[in-house]
Design a protein around this motif. Sequence first.
Motif, PDB file in Angstrom:
ATOM      1  N   GLU A  78       3.582  -6.123  14.731  1.00  0.00           N
ATOM      2  CA  GLU A  78       2.625  -7.038  14.108  1.00  0.00           C
ATOM      3  C   GLU A  78       2.190  -8.032  15.177  1.00  0.00           C
ATOM      4  OE1 GLU A  78       4.680  -8.589  10.704  1.00  0.00           O
ATOM      5  OE2 GLU A  78       4.093  -6.893   9.450  1.00  0.00           O
ATOM      6  N   LEU A  96      -5.080   5.198   2.345  1.00  0.00           N
ATOM      7  CA  LEU A  96      -4.294   4.023   2.001  1.00  0.00           C
ATOM      8  C   LEU A  96      -4.684   3.584   0.602  1.00  0.00           C
ATOM      9  CD1 LEU A  96      -4.696   1.991   5.332  1.00  0.00           C
ATOM     10  CD2 LEU A  96      -2.922   3.649   4.749  1.00  0.00           C
ATOM     11  N   ASN A 149      -3.260 -11.106   4.869  1.00  0.00           N
ATOM     12  CA  ASN A 149      -2.883 -11.066   6.278  1.00  0.00           C
ATOM     13  C   ASN A 149      -3.164 -12.376   7.012  1.00  0.00           C
ATOM     14  OD1 ASN A 149      -3.792  -8.163   5.474  1.00  0.00           O
ATOM     15  ND2 ASN A 149      -2.472  -7.884   7.241  1.00  0.00           N
ATOM     16  N   THR A 163     -11.273  -6.046   3.473  1.00  0.00           N
ATOM     17  CA  THR A 163     -10.974  -5.120   4.562  1.00  0.00           C
ATOM     18  C   THR A 163     -12.203  -4.301   4.934  1.00  0.00           C
ATOM     19  OG1 THR A 163      -8.634  -4.994   3.948  1.00  0.00           O
ATOM     20  CG2 THR A 163      -9.518  -3.175   5.243  1.00  0.00           C
ATOM     21  N   GLU A 218      -2.446  -5.361  12.991  1.00  0.00           N
ATOM     22  CA  GLU A 218      -1.622  -4.248  13.443  1.00  0.00           C
ATOM     23  C   GLU A 218      -2.480  -3.288  14.250  1.00  0.00           C
ATOM     24  OE1 GLU A 218       1.110  -2.349  10.780  1.00  0.00           O
ATOM     25  OE2 GLU A 218       1.207  -4.110   9.474  1.00  0.00           O
ATOM     26  N   ASP A 234      -4.338  -0.655   9.683  1.00  0.00           N
ATOM     27  CA  ASP A 234      -3.908  -1.366   8.482  1.00  0.00           C
ATOM     28  C   ASP A 234      -5.096  -2.028   7.787  1.00  0.00           C
ATOM     29  OD1 ASP A 234      -1.655  -1.929   6.764  1.00  0.00           O
ATOM     30  OD2 ASP A 234      -1.778  -4.005   7.408  1.00  0.00           O
ATOM     31  N   GLU A 235      -4.989  -3.294   7.397  1.00  0.00           N
ATOM     32  CA  GLU A 235      -6.032  -3.961   6.623  1.00  0.00           C
ATOM     33  C   GLU A 235      -6.364  -5.329   7.221  1.00  0.00           C
ATOM     34  OE1 GLU A 235      -4.605  -5.998   2.813  1.00  0.00           O
ATOM     35  OE2 GLU A 235      -3.022  -4.523   3.108  1.00  0.00           O
ATOM     36  N   LYS A 292       8.223  -4.804  13.672  1.00  0.00           N
ATOM     37  CA  LYS A 292       8.359  -4.561  12.234  1.00  0.00           C
ATOM     38  C   LYS A 292       9.775  -4.056  11.962  1.00  0.00           C
ATOM     39  CE  LYS A 292       4.986  -3.105   9.665  1.00  0.00           C
ATOM     40  NZ  LYS A 292       3.878  -2.318   9.061  1.00  0.00           N
ATOM     41  N   LYS A 332       0.840  -1.194   0.000  1.00  0.00           N
ATOM     42  CA  LYS A 332       0.000   0.000   0.000  1.00  0.00           C
ATOM     43  C   LYS A 332       0.877   1.246   0.000  1.00  0.00           C
ATOM     44  CE  LYS A 332      -2.193  -1.141   3.778  1.00  0.00           C
ATOM     45  NZ  LYS A 332      -1.708  -2.522   3.908  1.00  0.00           N
TER      46      LYS A 332
END
Length: 228
Positions: A96, A22, A206, A57, A186, A200-201, A130, A10
């Motif tokens: 994460e 995003l 994921n 998402t 996240e 995030d997504e 991360k 992204k």
Amino acid sequence: MNLIYTGKTKDVYRLNDGNIKLKFKDDVTGEDGTFDPGANTVGLTIEGAGKSGLKMTKYFFEKLHEKNIPTHYIKADMDDVSMTVKDAEMFGNGLEVICRYRAVGSFYRRYGAYCEEGQPLDSFVEVTIKDDERGDPPISKDALDALHILKREEYAQLEKLTKEISEIIKNELEKKGLSLYDIKLEFGRDKETEKIMLIDEISGGNMRVYDQNGNYVEPLRLEKMLFD
């Protein structure tokens, strides 16, 4: 709007009103042309992956909103393949949080001497830093506190939210005969309220999902199975 970060999957822009946009790409993480949600590099480009990830998402964030779970989600634009979100403060350079229902991926690679691949796990929560250069190392609650990244009481809240969110997603997938093996989430702090929220997504990129025959379901196929 101003580009503030170019990510693997992204691009991130700051809007004039202070919110964040995003922009989803068709790149997915992996190695040697094979998709891997836990990888630190872009492994391949799959046409339609960005829109597929955004569709999932949007669906899951709206489910979480119905259950009053704090997230950064504001709205999604499917035509633009983008999502508008609240600005968030990261924990350090980013964490994460993985919820594991089965021993697969990096968990099995590390602990394979003590478990069988696919062995059930009781929604085990694992936090990694991360840091591509260091391979996103796992970090303990005490180390997070010692390094002033996350307080112990915040860790407990993070763990609770992770299990709650993962269970909601797991139950949604089970309605389609799908099994969630693990999922990577996240979190950050809402800059206005300082509350911890999901960021995030939430997409096929994921998570690891398997069908009733024990076959791995790739991200684009997962989206189609979820909404068909």
